[in-house]
Each structure stands twice: as structure tokens, then as C-alpha cells.
Design an enzyme around this catalytic site. Structure first.
Site, PDB file in Angstrom:
ATOM      1  N   ASP A 125       4.731   3.176   3.824  1.00  0.00           N
ATOM      2  CA  ASP A 125       4.710   3.392   5.268  1.00  0.00           C
ATOM      3  C   ASP A 125       5.531   4.632   5.618  1.00  0.00           C
ATOM      4  OD1 ASP A 125       4.360   3.060   7.953  1.00  0.00           O
ATOM      5  OD2 ASP A 125       5.654   1.309   8.153  1.00  0.00           O
ATOM      6  N   ASP A 171      13.859   7.859  -3.799  1.00  0.00           N
ATOM      7  CA  ASP A 171      14.694   8.909  -3.182  1.00  0.00           C
ATOM      8  C   ASP A 171      14.421  10.268  -3.830  1.00  0.00           C
ATOM      9  OD1 ASP A 171      15.757   7.489  -5.291  1.00  0.00           O
ATOM     10  OD2 ASP A 171      17.836   7.639  -4.663  1.00  0.00           O
ATOM     11  N   LYS A 214      11.890   1.688  -6.456  1.00  0.00           N
ATOM     12  CA  LYS A 214      13.351   1.700  -6.585  1.00  0.00           C
ATOM     13  C   LYS A 214      13.715   0.623  -7.623  1.00  0.00           C
ATOM     14  CE  LYS A 214      17.326   3.315  -5.035  1.00  0.00           C
ATOM     15  NZ  LYS A 214      17.744   4.724  -4.979  1.00  0.00           N
ATOM     16  N   TYR A 241       7.151  -6.404   4.568  1.00  0.00           N
ATOM     17  CA  TYR A 241       6.215  -6.610   5.673  1.00  0.00           C
ATOM     18  C   TYR A 241       5.551  -7.980   5.623  1.00  0.00           C
ATOM     19  CZ  TYR A 241       6.435  -1.696   6.989  1.00  0.00           C
ATOM     20  OH  TYR A 241       6.856  -0.477   7.416  1.00  0.00           O
TER      21      TYR A 241
END
Ligand code: NAI
Length: 364
Positions: free
Chosen positions: A249, A225, A192, A125
Site C-alpha cells: 500500500d 527500508d 522485513k 489489513y
């Protein structure tokens, strides 16, 4: 003179309806607030040349506290997000979103009680982007090849994902301080880091480091995940969860969906100097202007704002009125009728707001 002056940015779309509802409910709860109206959104481009006028930013700087309705961001093209620009201009590095099941809202789970802490200033972002075919994109592609960093297809658009030690330390510290202050037991970092070793890897390393200063609070981490699966299977496994920007988000809407939907999910953007409170949801163009939207998310955001202003009684009265209106569910908006599978007629945003004000006028 009112006790508090707060900047009100209604935004656009359903923001106009949710903000008006919020003002009525805050007044009915007895809070002494003077609203300083400030504008943001596509409708400001013609008169101000920008969807985020400088006078709006100045108003928040002056009052230090604001509440904001959603602002539409064009997809793919057009101006950049007003929300991202406001967060940058005011250094609102934390996005705080408590997620709590409210009985009667038809939520998937009755026992969700967790807090999303999302980094607000960087990651994908940050707005560092190169258009496909641009000089910048070509140079960057050539640079990556020179460095042996990997091959990028020449027809690629590129968004850069910076994650810094400074921002990671700040957001994880906020999560732990929040946990300490609110008697929360555990902080989970989602990432991640197995794939993005230099960005998410850094975030995880810093999270582990910060966690060492809070031995009384349990810390663990989840790959994003696996986190999604764990969350959907059993949200009660989580307490405070800290995320880099993009995962935060996405997870915010996921968490909202577990606990009754976007219509009731409040939030805040907080920085060292200023705080801007706003619902998780967007401008909902599909229902805007039809008096159909659910204003609860902005009303609960206002309750968070009242806590921030030290008006704890008014904040608690609003939360109690919200719990009450959903407990018998006779006056609720269409999103909740849908979630509860009810064939009773949906209330308008106005009727819902009036009922909430009536409840507040009773002795709760
Ligand atoms: P959205 O949150 O506006 O709508 C998603 C779905 O949820 C729609 O079906 C909508 O009708 C429903 N919904 C949302 N809020 C509701 C409410 N209070 N009551 C009843 N139903 C509600 O998300 P979408 O459609 O992805 O985004 C629309 C616009 O909002 C986009 O331009 C987006 O960029 C902007 N947006 C702005 C945000 C902000 O200003 N903080 C946050 C998220 C999106």
C-alpha cells in the site's frame, strides 16, 4: 445488447467526477460497454444501513468485472474501509499496479517502468483488532505474557498481522505468472523478515520456494527500508515487485509519486473469479466537487479493464490518447501544472476529458 456489462461504482468525493470522465473516454474509444450503476460510500448508510450495500456486491458477482471510484474511509473511528470489505467479499487477493512514466507529466524520473503486486487480503489489513482497554485486549496481553512472547503495555490497542502460506504462495505465483506473460525479467520480494520472522519471514521463505519454479525469471529480495532507498535512487533497478499488504500500500503511492503522481496511477484488484479496477488515489476531499481533479488514473484503470475484457485495441487507443495529451501538455489539470512547474492555467477535469475525447476522435 452491449457486448460487455460492467458494474460501475462511482464511490464518493472526486470519484463522481473521475467516473463520469472515464465513461465518456471509454465511449469515445469505441468500447461497447453497458454500465450497471452500483453505489458504495458513507451516503448509503442512511438508506441501506451500510456503506457497502449487498446489491453492489451482487452486481459485481453477476458481471464479474467492475470499475470503482474511491470511497472515503473515516480515520481512526467510524465504519471500516469499504475497499477492504469489497476485496474480502469478492476474494480479490491481488492488487496490481503498473507504474509507467508518461512524458510531459513532470515526473521525477522519465524511465519508471515497474509493476507493483500487492497482497490484498491479510497482514495488518485483516481487520483483527482489539481496542485499548477492551476485554479482548486484556486477555491477549495476558496470553502473550503467559507464553513468554513479550510484554505489551496494558493501555495498548492491538492490530494483528497474519501472513499465511496460502496467501503468500498465491501472490508470489501471480507475480511470476504476470512476469512470464508480460516478458518481464525480474521479480523482487520486499519484506522485513529480519524483524518479523514468523510473518514476513514466512512470506520470504515462500517467495524463494515459488521462485524455484521460474528459473527463467531472476528473483531477489529487499528489506523494505532498503527497498525504499534503492527505489528512490534508481527505479530502473526494479521490474515486478511483490509485497505483503501494508508495504504494498505504502510503496504504491511512493511508486506513483516517482512517475507523475496519484493523478495518473491506475490499478486493479483481481481474484480467481472477479476483477475490480480502480485508481490508486483516494477521494481527495480537498478538491472534490470543484471540477479540478485529474481523471487519468481512472481512465488508465479502464484501459486495464478493457485489456481484461479482451478489448485490446480500445485499451491501446486510450493509452495512446493519454500519451498524446501529455506530450504537448496544453490541456492538463492542476496537479500536472504543479508538477511541471508551469504557470499556464490549469484545465478543468471536464476540459481535459473533452480534449481526450477529441484526440480519440482523430485517427491516432
Ligand atoms: P487522496 O489520494 O484522496 O489524496 C491525496 C492528495 O492527492 C490530495 O491532495 C488530493 O487532492 C491529491 N489527489 C488525489 N487524487 C487526485 C487526482 N485524481 N487529481 C488531482 N489530485 C489528486 O488520499 P487521502 O487524502 O489520504 O485520502 C482521502 C480519502 O480517500 C480517505 O478517506 C481515504 O481513506 C480514501 N481512500 C480511498 C481509496 C479507495 O477508495 N481506493 C484509496 C485511498 C484513500
Amino acid at each position: 445488447m452491449a457486448k460487455h456489462v460492467v458494474t460501475l461504482i462511482p464511490g464518493d468525493g472526486i470519484g463522481l467526477e473521475t467516473s463520469a470522465a472515464m465513461q465518456k473516454v471509454v465511449a469515445a474509444a469505441g468500447a461497447d460497454i453497458e454500465w450497471e450503476l452500483a453505489e458504495a460510500g458513507a451516503h448509503m448508510i442512511e438508506s441501506c444501513g451500510s456503506p457497502l450495500p449487498e446489491s453492489t456486491i451482487e452486481s459485481v458477482r453477476r458481471n464479474k468485472v467492475a470499475i470503482k471510484g474511491p470511497v472515503t474511509t473515516p480515520v481512526g473511528t467510524g465504519f471500516r474501509s469499504v475497499n477492504v470489505a469489497l476485496r474480502k467479499a469478492l476474494n480479490l487477493n491481488v492488487c496490481l499496479r503498473p507504474v509507467l512514466s508518461i512524458p510531459g507529466t513532470g515526473s521525477r524520473y522519465e524511465d519508471v517502468n515497474l509493476v507493483v503486486v500487492r497482497e490484498n487480503s491479510e497482514d495488518l489489513y485483516a481487520g483483527v483488532e482489539f481496542e485499548e482497554g477492551s476485554e479482548g485486549a486484556k486477555k491477549l496481553i495476558a496470553f502473550c505474557e503467559e507464553q513468554g512472547a513479550g510484554t505489551i503495555r496494558p493501555d495498548s490497542g492491538i492490530s494483528i498481522k497474519p501472513i499465511s502460506v496460502t496467501a503468500s504462495d498465491a501472490i508470489v505465483e501471480f507475480a511470476f505468472e504476470y512476469a512470464k506473460k508480460h516478458g518481464r525479467k525480474k521479480v523482487t520480494a520486499a519484506h522485513k523478515a529480519n524483524i518479523m520472522k514468523y510473518s514476513d519471514g514466512l512470506f520470504l521463505r515462500e517467495a524463494r520456494k515459488v521462485a524455484e519454479s521460474y528459473p527463467e525469471i531472476e528473483f531477489n529480495d529487499n528489506i523494505i527500508d532498503a527497498f525504499c532507498m534503492n527505489l528512490v535512487m534508481d527505479p530502473s533497478r526494479f521490474d515486478v515487485i511483490v509485497f505483503p499488504n501494508l508495504y504494498g500500500d505504502i510503496a504504491s503511492d511512493l511508486c506513483a509519486g516517482l512517475a507523475g503522481g496519484l493523478g495518473i496511477a491506475p490499478g486493479a484488484n483481481i481474484g480467481p473469479e472477479y476483477a475490480v479496477f480502480e485508481a490508486v488515489h483516494g477521494s481527495a476531499p480537498d478538491i472534490a466537487g470543484q471540477d479540478k481533479c485529474n481523471p487519468t488514473a481512472e481512465i488508465l484503470s479502464a484501459a486495464m479493464m478493457l485489456d481484461h475484457l479482451g478489448e485490446f485495441d480500445c485499451a491501446e487507443r486510450i493509452r495512446a490518447a493519454v500519451r498524446k495529451i501529455y506530450s504537448d501538455a496544453s490541456v492538463v489539470t492542476g496537479d500536472i501544472r504543479y508538477a511541471t512547474n508551469s504557470d499556464k492555467p490549469a484545465a478543468s477535469c471536464t476540459a481535459f476529458t473533452d480534449e481526450l475525447c477529441r484526440i480519440l476522435s482523430e485517427d491516432l
